[in-house]
Design an enzyme around this catalytic site. Structure first.
Site, PDB file in Angstrom:
ATOM      1  N   ARG A  69      -1.610  -8.301  13.073  1.00 11.47           N
ATOM      2  CA  ARG A  69      -2.091  -6.758  12.358  1.00 11.47           C
ATOM      3  C   ARG A  69      -2.855  -7.249  11.431  1.00 11.47           C
ATOM      4  O   ARG A  69      -3.741  -6.376  11.018  1.00 11.47           O
ATOM      5  CB  ARG A  69      -0.699  -6.536  11.976  1.00 11.47           C
ATOM      6  CG  ARG A  69       0.345  -5.915  13.135  1.00 11.47           C
ATOM      7  CD  ARG A  69       1.508  -5.461  12.638  1.00 11.47           C
ATOM      8  NE  ARG A  69       1.796  -4.152  11.738  1.00 11.47           N
ATOM      9  CZ  ARG A  69       2.451  -4.091  10.617  1.00 11.47           C
ATOM     10  NH1 ARG A  69       3.348  -5.046  10.381  1.00 11.47           N
ATOM     11  NH2 ARG A  69       2.317  -2.904   9.985  1.00 11.47           N
ATOM     12  N   LYS A 104       0.926  -1.156   0.098  1.00 14.47           N
ATOM     13  CA  LYS A 104      -0.111   0.137  -0.058  1.00 14.47           C
ATOM     14  C   LYS A 104       0.702   1.476   0.114  1.00 14.47           C
ATOM     15  O   LYS A 104       0.449   2.186  -0.761  1.00 14.47           O
ATOM     16  CB  LYS A 104      -1.055  -0.114   1.278  1.00 14.47           C
ATOM     17  CG  LYS A 104      -1.868   1.190   1.432  1.00 14.47           C
ATOM     18  CD  LYS A 104      -2.725   0.979   2.673  1.00 14.47           C
ATOM     19  CE  LYS A 104      -1.655   1.308   3.858  1.00 14.47           C
ATOM     20  NZ  LYS A 104      -2.280   1.965   5.064  1.00 14.47           N
ATOM     21  N   ARG A 156     -11.292   4.868   9.938  1.00 13.95           N
ATOM     22  CA  ARG A 156     -10.889   3.419  10.243  1.00 13.95           C
ATOM     23  C   ARG A 156     -12.457   2.755  10.816  1.00 13.95           C
ATOM     24  O   ARG A 156     -12.506   1.473  11.118  1.00 13.95           O
ATOM     25  CB  ARG A 156     -10.079   3.076  11.573  1.00 13.95           C
ATOM     26  CG  ARG A 156      -8.757   2.759  11.343  1.00 13.95           C
ATOM     27  CD  ARG A 156      -7.712   3.011  12.586  1.00 13.95           C
ATOM     28  NE  ARG A 156      -6.388   2.380  12.428  1.00 13.95           N
ATOM     29  CZ  ARG A 156      -5.313   2.816  11.984  1.00 13.95           C
ATOM     30  NH1 ARG A 156      -5.293   3.918  11.424  1.00 13.95           N
ATOM     31  NH2 ARG A 156      -4.348   2.039  12.000  1.00 13.95           N
ATOM     32  N   ARG A 174      12.895  -8.017  10.884  1.00  7.50           N
ATOM     33  CA  ARG A 174      12.306  -7.205  12.066  1.00  7.50           C
ATOM     34  C   ARG A 174      11.188  -7.699  12.806  1.00  7.50           C
ATOM     35  O   ARG A 174      10.631  -8.591  12.196  1.00  7.50           O
ATOM     36  CB  ARG A 174      11.762  -5.924  10.975  1.00  7.50           C
ATOM     37  CG  ARG A 174      12.924  -4.846  10.650  1.00  7.50           C
ATOM     38  CD  ARG A 174      12.377  -3.840   9.690  1.00  7.50           C
ATOM     39  NE  ARG A 174      10.921  -3.572  10.007  1.00  7.50           N
ATOM     40  CZ  ARG A 174      10.595  -2.546   9.414  1.00  7.50           C
ATOM     41  NH1 ARG A 174      11.087  -1.934   8.297  1.00  7.50           N
ATOM     42  NH2 ARG A 174       9.270  -2.056   9.822  1.00  7.50           N
ATOM     43  N   ARG A 230      10.794 -11.929   4.592  1.00  9.97           N
ATOM     44  CA  ARG A 230      11.283 -10.594   4.314  1.00  9.97           C
ATOM     45  C   ARG A 230      12.754 -10.237   5.270  1.00  9.97           C
ATOM     46  O   ARG A 230      12.530 -10.611   6.446  1.00  9.97           O
ATOM     47  CB  ARG A 230      10.409  -9.339   4.427  1.00  9.97           C
ATOM     48  CG  ARG A 230      10.955  -7.840   4.182  1.00  9.97           C
ATOM     49  CD  ARG A 230       9.685  -6.804   3.699  1.00  9.97           C
ATOM     50  NE  ARG A 230       8.451  -7.219   4.622  1.00  9.97           N
ATOM     51  CZ  ARG A 230       7.191  -7.282   4.351  1.00  9.97           C
ATOM     52  NH1 ARG A 230       7.108  -6.925   3.092  1.00  9.97           N
ATOM     53  NH2 ARG A 230       6.205  -7.391   5.188  1.00  9.97           N
TER      54      ARG A 230
HETATM   55  P1  AMP Z   1      -1.175   3.468  11.747  1.00  9.02           P
HETATM   56  O1  AMP Z   1       0.184   4.203  11.326  1.00  9.02           O
HETATM   57  O2  AMP Z   1      -2.243   3.961  10.700  1.00  9.02           O
HETATM   58  O3  AMP Z   1      -1.172   2.166  11.943  1.00  9.02           O
HETATM   59  O4  AMP Z   1      -1.811   4.273  13.102  1.00  9.02           O
HETATM   60  C1  AMP Z   1      -0.944   4.080  14.540  1.00  9.02           C
HETATM   61  C2  AMP Z   1      -1.782   4.174  15.645  1.00  9.02           C
HETATM   62  O5  AMP Z   1      -2.492   5.589  15.416  1.00  9.02           O
HETATM   63  C3  AMP Z   1      -2.929   3.294  15.681  1.00  9.02           C
HETATM   64  O6  AMP Z   1      -2.780   2.045  15.960  1.00  9.02           O
HETATM   65  C4  AMP Z   1      -4.284   3.889  16.344  1.00  9.02           C
HETATM   66  O7  AMP Z   1      -3.725   3.839  17.625  1.00  9.02           O
HETATM   67  C5  AMP Z   1      -3.819   5.433  15.932  1.00  9.02           C
HETATM   68  N1  AMP Z   1      -4.666   5.820  14.885  1.00  9.02           N
HETATM   69  C6  AMP Z   1      -4.296   6.129  13.509  1.00  9.02           C
HETATM   70  N2  AMP Z   1      -5.385   6.494  12.713  1.00  9.02           N
HETATM   71  C7  AMP Z   1      -6.346   6.303  13.470  1.00  9.02           C
HETATM   72  C8  AMP Z   1      -7.658   6.573  13.287  1.00  9.02           C
HETATM   73  N3  AMP Z   1      -8.239   6.695  12.013  1.00  9.02           N
HETATM   74  N4  AMP Z   1      -8.683   6.220  14.294  1.00  9.02           N
HETATM   75  C9  AMP Z   1      -8.125   5.728  15.404  1.00  9.02           C
HETATM   76  N5  AMP Z   1      -7.011   5.435  15.458  1.00  9.02           N
HETATM   77  C10 AMP Z   1      -6.206   5.910  14.828  1.00  9.02           C
END
Ligand code: AMP
Length: 207
Positions: A163, A13, A87, A152, A126
């Site tokens: 995940r 992505k 999300r 990693r 990886r």
């Molecule tokens: P990401 O890098 O997108 O995985 O985001 C890292 C963390 O930020 C997530 O695990 C959430 O704790 C928080 N986060 C990011 N985007 C959102 C969202 N749209 N809604 C709620 N929490 C978010």
């Protein structure tokens, strides 16, 4: 061009999103990146830092506020690609309400599809060169003998499985919601990077 871009961890992505943003001259807006930046600058309240660190979601009002402000910056005038937001369905509803207040709407939601077994195989094989950050794959792109390779932590099988299941839980409501609105474009994410790019452009009606 206002796009929401989603895909499971390890689906490529990031690579595709960067290409599309460069091509259309739009910013990639990631709530995760914005929250991490706020955290490292000490601007994040402790309870929100805690939610992030435990892998939970931060409150809708926080991320909606971030998106409301960021999408009004001058560099987003031509559009934007949202990554990691929305999300949840309430976030999706808030996004469409926010855009419609400005006389705007989303063009589409692109979802990269990659089967779970392939995502796991990619991550498990990886390897990353610690010094250069270069990424290798033990079968398709073996590291040279002088690489200082590591596997990693977030590429370990149990972490990847967790995940992926978080992603599946997130999209199980969000994607049907966008499908009902006629905005969802599913793109086959298996194959060469360039082929997947062509499919993304086709999904956006830009080939
Ligand atoms: P990401 O890098 O997108 O995985 O985001 C890292 C963390 O930020 C997530 O695990 C959430 O704790 C928080 N986060 C990011 N985007 C959102 C969202 N749209 N809604 C709620 N929490 C978010």
């Amino acid at each position: 061009m206002r796009i929401v871009f989603v895909g499971p961890p390890g689906s490529g992505k990031g690579t595709q999103a960067k290409f599309l943003c460069d091509k259309f001259g739009i910013p990639q807006i990631s709530t995760g990146d914005m929250l991490r930046a706020a955290k490292s600058e000490g601007r994040l309240p402790p309870e929100i830092t805690k939610a992030m660190e435990s892998g939970g979601l931060v409150p809708d009002s926080v991320v909606i506020g971030l998106i409301e402000e960021r999408t009004q910056q001058p560099d987003a005038a031509k559009g934007f690609l949202l990554d990691g937001f929305p999300r949840t369905v309430p976030q999706a509803d808030a996004l469409s309400a926010m855009l419609s207040k400005r006389g705007l709407a989303l063009d589409c939601v692109v979802a990269l599809d990659v089967p779970e077994n392939l995502l796991i195989e990619r991550a498990v094989l990886r390897r990353t060169d610690k010094r250069t950050g270069q990424i290798y794959h033990l079968s398709y792109k073996p590291p040279p003998p002088d690489a200082v390779i590591e596997h990693r932590v977030d590429d370990q099988e149990d972490v990847v499985r967790r995940r992926i299941s978080t992603y599946q839980a997130m999209t199980s409501e969000l994607l049907p919601h966008y499908e009902r609105l006629g905005l969802l474009r599913r793109v086959n994410g298996v194959g060469d990077v360039a082929d997947v790019t062509q499919r993304c452009l086709a999904a956006l009606g830009r080939v």
